[in-house]
Scaffold this motif. Structure first.
Motif, short mmCIF file in Angstrom:
data_model
loop_
_atom_site.label_atom_id
_atom_site.label_comp_id
_atom_site.label_asym_id
_atom_site.label_seq_id
_atom_site.Cartn_x
_atom_site.Cartn_y
_atom_site.Cartn_z
N PHE A 1 21.03 -6.68 -52.76
CA PHE A 1 21.32 -7.32 -51.82
C PHE A 1 19.92 -7.02 -51.56
N VAL A 2 19.59 -6.11 -51.20
CA VAL A 2 18.07 -6.31 -50.74
C VAL A 2 16.86 -6.88 -51.56
N ASP A 3 17.16 -6.58 -52.82
CA ASP A 3 16.17 -7.70 -54.28
C ASP A 3 16.66 -8.69 -54.36
N ILE A 4 17.69 -9.25 -53.93
CA ILE A 4 17.63 -10.74 -53.57
C ILE A 4 16.84 -10.80 -52.58
N CYS A 5 16.83 -10.98 -51.34
CA CYS A 5 15.83 -11.58 -50.01
C CYS A 5 14.30 -11.07 -49.78
N PHE A 6 14.32 -9.36 -51.12
CA PHE A 6 12.70 -9.26 -51.17
C PHE A 6 12.29 -10.89 -51.78
N SER A 7 12.73 -11.35 -52.61
CA SER A 7 12.27 -12.22 -54.13
C SER A 7 12.40 -13.20 -53.71
N SER A 8 13.52 -13.54 -52.88
CA SER A 8 13.17 -15.21 -52.51
C SER A 8 12.17 -14.88 -51.26
N ILE A 9 12.10 -13.92 -50.55
CA ILE A 9 10.35 -14.39 -49.49
C ILE A 9 9.62 -14.87 -50.06
N THR A 10 8.86 -14.13 -51.06
CA THR A 10 7.87 -14.53 -51.95
C THR A 10 7.95 -15.54 -53.30
N VAL A 11 8.51 -15.40 -53.99
CA VAL A 11 9.04 -16.21 -55.18
C VAL A 11 9.00 -17.74 -55.35
N PRO A 12 9.94 -17.96 -54.19
CA PRO A 12 10.24 -20.05 -54.47
C PRO A 12 8.51 -20.21 -54.01
N LYS A 13 7.59 -19.96 -52.72
CA LYS A 13 7.08 -19.97 -52.43
C LYS A 13 5.91 -19.95 -53.39
N MET B 1 4.92 -12.82 -44.11
CA MET B 1 4.62 -10.82 -43.70
C MET B 1 5.05 -10.29 -43.50
N TYR B 2 6.36 -10.27 -41.73
CA TYR B 2 6.97 -9.59 -41.64
C TYR B 2 7.98 -8.90 -42.17
N PHE B 3 8.72 -10.44 -42.65
CA PHE B 3 9.92 -9.73 -43.68
C PHE B 3 9.59 -9.29 -44.99
N PHE B 4 8.83 -9.79 -46.00
CA PHE B 4 8.94 -9.26 -47.41
C PHE B 4 8.13 -7.51 -46.86
N HIS B 5 8.04 -6.75 -45.57
CA HIS B 5 7.10 -6.10 -45.94
C HIS B 5 9.17 -4.86 -44.77
N PHE B 6 9.14 -5.91 -43.79
CA PHE B 6 10.61 -5.17 -44.10
C PHE B 6 12.01 -4.94 -44.51
N LEU B 7 11.98 -5.58 -45.82
CA LEU B 7 12.52 -5.65 -46.66
C LEU B 7 12.25 -4.65 -48.46
N GLY B 8 11.12 -4.67 -47.59
CA GLY B 8 10.00 -3.60 -49.21
C GLY B 8 10.64 -1.94 -48.49
N CYS B 9 10.38 -1.55 -47.17
CA CYS B 9 10.14 -0.54 -46.63
C CYS B 9 11.83 -0.31 -46.89
N THR B 10 12.81 -1.22 -46.18
CA THR B 10 14.89 -0.96 -46.40
C THR B 10 14.64 -1.12 -47.72
N GLU B 11 14.21 -1.14 -48.95
CA GLU B 11 14.54 -0.60 -50.27
C GLU B 11 13.84 0.34 -50.57
N GLY B 12 12.82 0.74 -50.46
CA GLY B 12 11.74 2.35 -50.37
C GLY B 12 12.92 3.28 -50.32
N THR B 13 13.25 2.91 -48.61
CA THR B 13 14.43 4.23 -47.73
C THR B 13 16.37 4.33 -48.78
N LEU B 14 16.45 3.29 -49.08
CA LEU B 14 18.09 3.16 -49.96
C LEU B 14 17.54 3.63 -51.01
N LEU B 15 16.71 3.36 -51.81
CA LEU B 15 15.97 4.25 -52.70
C LEU B 15 16.23 6.23 -52.72
N ALA B 16 15.53 6.39 -51.40
CA ALA B 16 15.82 7.61 -50.61
C ALA B 16 17.04 8.23 -51.23
#
Length: 309
Positions: free
Chosen positions: A68-80, A100-115
């Protein structure tokens, strides 16, 4: 006349990846291909985890959240980014800070989830008798909520600090989305504090979560050497190899981007790395988990059979 905190304009122009028309068309098709795989592949994993009772376990609960995070993460940047292949890519100052905020928010969330997924594998292999207790439902929910809260709070630092900077010389961002490094380079003010916060906050978070993941796998490898059955070792390895591959892809590109020095050459390299972890990596995750994870493969086959008959 200043528009926002000393800023002389109210929009930024994203220069994108290339100015070559033929390459823009090729890249548009390529990015669209990976984006479709990303969205459909990760939606499939979320659906399988919800639909198949056999996947109602902590490992797949965390995997569904990662998808779910991956879908949101790409949707923040790819369409634009894809818009920028065919026309001047304009974004407002507020939109830039929000992206910028949502990109780093989702990126940090994904990194923590992986841990946390690495910790889950550690408990499953190294402490199997205590797995149901240590990874009970309430703990899994706390881990997921904790990853989202950590992402929400750490990303606020960069968004707030950037919003207070004045921009008065140039509004052309040498990137395909509003990332911290290329944006603050345009500020007509001292940005040493912004750069220090970027390196220290993201550096601490990424190295901490990556280190925790590596420590989990050190214990896992040590315990795998004790398993006498080759079939047992193979099964344990198959559940870990997909996750470890995703970890290497994600952290390899992220660390090379945010822990390196900020210069004109580094921003060009960061743009290439950003394509990897915003377009390629999220699309590769469902492919890796489908091919390498036995549980997901079985569930997918079950879904296909149920739709056939």
């Amino acid at each position: 006349m200043a528009w926002w905190n000393g800023t002389s304009f109210n929009v930024f122009i994203l220069t994108g990846i290339t100015d070559l028309p033929w390459l823009q068309k090729f890249l548009f098709a390529l990015v669209l291909f990976f984006f479709v795989i990303d969205v459909l592949g990760n939606l499939l994993i979320v659906y399988l985890v919800v639909w198949d009772v056999s996947l109602h376990s902590p490992m797949y609960f965390l995997l569904a959240n990662l998808s779910f995070v991956d879908i949101c993460f790409s949707s923040i940047t790819v369409p634009k980014m894809m818009v920028g292949f065919f026309m001047e890519n304009i974004i407002t100052l507020e939109g830039c800070v929000a992206q910028m905020y949502f990109f780093h928010f989702l990126g940090c969330t994904e990194g923590t989830l992986l841990a946390f997924m690495g910790y889950d594998r550690y408990v499953a292999i190294c402490k199997p008798l205590r797995y149901k207790t240590l990874m009970r439902q309430s703990v899994c929910i706390q881990l997921v909520v904790g990853s989202w809260v950590l992402g929400l709070t750490t990303s606020l630092v960069h968004a707030i600090m950037t919003s207070y900077l004045p921009f008065c010389d140039s509004n052309r961002i040498k990137h395909f989305f509003c990332d911290v490094k290329p944006v603050i380079k345009l500020a007509c003010a001292d940005i040493h504090l912004n750069e220090a916060l970027l390196t220290n906050v993201l550096g601490f978070l990424s190295t901490s979560t990556f280190t925790l993941t590596i420590i989990s796998y050190i214990y896992i490898i040590f315990n795998l050497t004790k398993i006498r059955s080759s079939q047992g070792r193979s099964k344990a390895f198959s559940t870990c190899s997909s996750h470890l591959t995703v970890v290497i892809l994600f952290y390899g590109t992220a660390m090379s981007t945010y822990l390196g020095p900020s210069s004109e050459n580094s921003i060009e390299k960061d743009r290439i790395a950003a394509v990897l972890f915003t377009v390629i990596t999220p699309a590769m995750n469902p492919i890796i988990y489908t091919l390498r994870n036995e549980g997901v493969r079985k569930s997918l086959k079950k879904l296909i059979r149920s739709q056939t008959f």
